[in-house]
Design an enzyme around this catalytic site. Structure first.
Site, PDB file in Angstrom:
ATOM      1  N   GLU A 162      36.036 -34.639 -54.831  1.00 54.49           N
ATOM      2  CA  GLU A 162      37.727 -34.723 -54.954  1.00 54.49           C
ATOM      3  C   GLU A 162      38.200 -33.395 -55.482  1.00 54.49           C
ATOM      4  O   GLU A 162      38.740 -33.336 -56.440  1.00 54.49           O
ATOM      5  CB  GLU A 162      38.199 -35.759 -55.935  1.00 54.49           C
ATOM      6  N   GLU A 360      33.945 -43.855 -53.074  1.00 53.17           N
ATOM      7  CA  GLU A 360      34.391 -44.586 -54.265  1.00 53.17           C
ATOM      8  C   GLU A 360      35.540 -45.434 -53.669  1.00 53.17           C
ATOM      9  O   GLU A 360      36.285 -45.040 -52.648  1.00 53.17           O
ATOM     10  CB  GLU A 360      35.084 -43.416 -54.983  1.00 53.17           C
TER      11      GLU A 360
END
Length: 458
Positions: A162, A360
């Site tokens: 991320e 995720e």
């Protein structure tokens, strides 16, 4: 109805070094910030007090096996391995990561390893962090060391987790250290992160390792309020800034021309060197990890921007709260399972259908002990959440999307940045006092789904 998944589908979960291991020799930005502003952290719980994976890795890996994981993603802590970011390698860290990797492989759980999961060594931040190209080079050296130490047994590497989050948190919206609000500096941090990624990819390919290298991006599909051209344009700019600023360089080897033009017109472009374009083109990945939690809903701005205000992404759009949306009230996030399908279709249709997996997905819930029945948390809401997302994932795969697996965040309730232990995400309940681990209902459900490579849903 039965939803069956392709053979060799990756079933597992994800975690990170900083959120699970506990105290380390090398100080990170999180340690430094917590020491100075503990009030910014839920209940004053800092990164020294995480879920003790450093001590309990062996029994935790047994629990992964019990949950029928065939794969598991975690990260290496740069600050643990090289405490000052650039100097000597810490032999105790090498031993620890060797043991973890060997045990995972021994138990038939394929290790997926991330090199950077928000945990900048403080020594590197002190010289400017990602604003400084010297840190880009230091990271490339760190990556090379990891490949040399562990690349014979780790076949799935990820340069960053991320990478947009440290940009947003550290340089735009004040929820990560160094708590700067400055778009141009944010753009420099994002740009140098892409260069660091590309240098790591270059080093990996030069080493002729047997595995593959990718990146993990949190993709938030941008949905316009309406098909009115002003709303559509607002959603497009949000998509450029928060998704395509990383997606295009790593999959296409270049930035979107309209993003470059937009930033140039407001004098917000970072400083570039002539050779950067070649380097970025070299950074194209083998495998994309997709983190999906929530959509982004936007509308055009109702009011003009104050030209005296600092330049921000919100100059181009407003957030839109869709009536009737389904919410996770604890996290304040919308739950929208079709978003996972829309991401996969976009990758298929606009990016050449890259090899990818859901790295995720998950929901954090506060106060889960109120759902204890017979000593076990009955988190039926999490089972519903996962099965809804898997249903849409299954649809994407059945329509030709190249998605190879599904990892849940996370396997044990873990420490989560400024939220600490406020919201719990795990398949396994963690008792903070005793560190006892207890499998939740969702863990049993996931274990059965992974074992059968399928699940039933009405």
């Amino acid at each position: 109805m039965k939803y069956a998944f392709p053979d060799n589908f990756w079933w597992g979960s994800a975690s990170s070094a900083l959120q699970t291991e506990g105290a380390r020799e090398g100080e990170t930005t999180w340690d430094y910030w917590f020491a100075r502003e503990p009030n910014r952290f839920h209940n004053g719980v800092g990164p020294q007090h995480t879920s003790t994976f450093y001590q309990n890795w062996k029994t935790d890996i047994q629990l992964l096996k019990q949950l029928n994981h065939n794969s598991f993603r975690t990260s290496i802590s740069w600050a643990r391995l090289i405490p000052d970011g650039i100097g000597e390698v810490n032999p105790e860290a090498v031993d620890f990561y060797n043991q973890v990797i060997d045990e995972l492989n021994e138990q038939g759980i394929t290790p997926f390893i991330t090199l950077f999961h928000f945990d900048m060594p403080m020594a590197m931040q002190e010289i400017g962090g990602w604003e400084n190209r010297d840190v880009v080079d230091a990271y490339a050296r760190y990556a090379q060391i990891c490949f040399e130490l562990f690349g014979d047994r780790v076949l799935h590497w990820f340069t960053f987790n991320e990478p947009i989050v440290p940009v947003e948190g550290g340089y735009l919206y004040d929820f990560h250290y160094p708590n700067v609000v400055d778009f141009r500096r944010a753009a420099t941090v994002a740009y140098h992160t892409v260069l660091a990624h590309a240098k790591a990819v270059q080093a990996y390919r030069a080493g002729h390792y047997a595995g593959e290298i990718g990146i993990v991006l949190n993709l938030t599909p941008s949905y316009p309020r309406s098909q009115n051209p002003a709303d559509v344009k607002a959603a497009h700019v949000a998509d450029l800034m928060f998704n395509r600023s990383f997606l295009d360089p790593v999959l296409r080897g270049e930035y979107p021309a309209d993003l470059v033009a937009l930033l140039k017109s407001y004098d917000q472009l970072p400083a570039c060197k002539p050779e950067d374009g070649f380097l970025i083109a070299e950074g194209k990945i083998d495998l994309l990890g997709v983190n999906y939690y929530q959509p982004r809903r936007v509308k055009c701005r109702d009011s003009a921007v104050n030209p005296q205000a600092p330049f921000m992404p919100e100059w181009f759009f407003d957030n839109y709260e869709m009536p009737g949306r389904k919410m996770n009230p604890y996290r304040g996030w919308e739950i929208y399972a079709p978003g996972i399908y829309d991401i996969l279709v976009n990758l298929r249709d606009n990016y050449g259908n890259p090899r990818c997996f859901i790295s995720e997905n998950g929901m954090g819930v506060e106060n889960e002990q109120r759902f204890i029945e017979n000593g076990q948390i009955n988190d039926h809401y999490r089972i519903e959440f996962i099965s809804e997302h898997l249903t849409w994932l299954h649809k994407g795969i059945s329509e030709g999307c190249n998605c190879l697996g599904y990892h849940m965040w996370t396997f044990i309730d873990n420490w989560s940045w400024c939220n600490a232990y406020k919201n719990r995400y795990g398949f396994i309940q963690l008792d903070l006092e005793t560190q006892q681990r207890t499998i939740k209902k969702s863990g049993e459900w996931f274990a059965a789904t992974a074992l059968n490579n399928s699940f039933e849903k009405e």
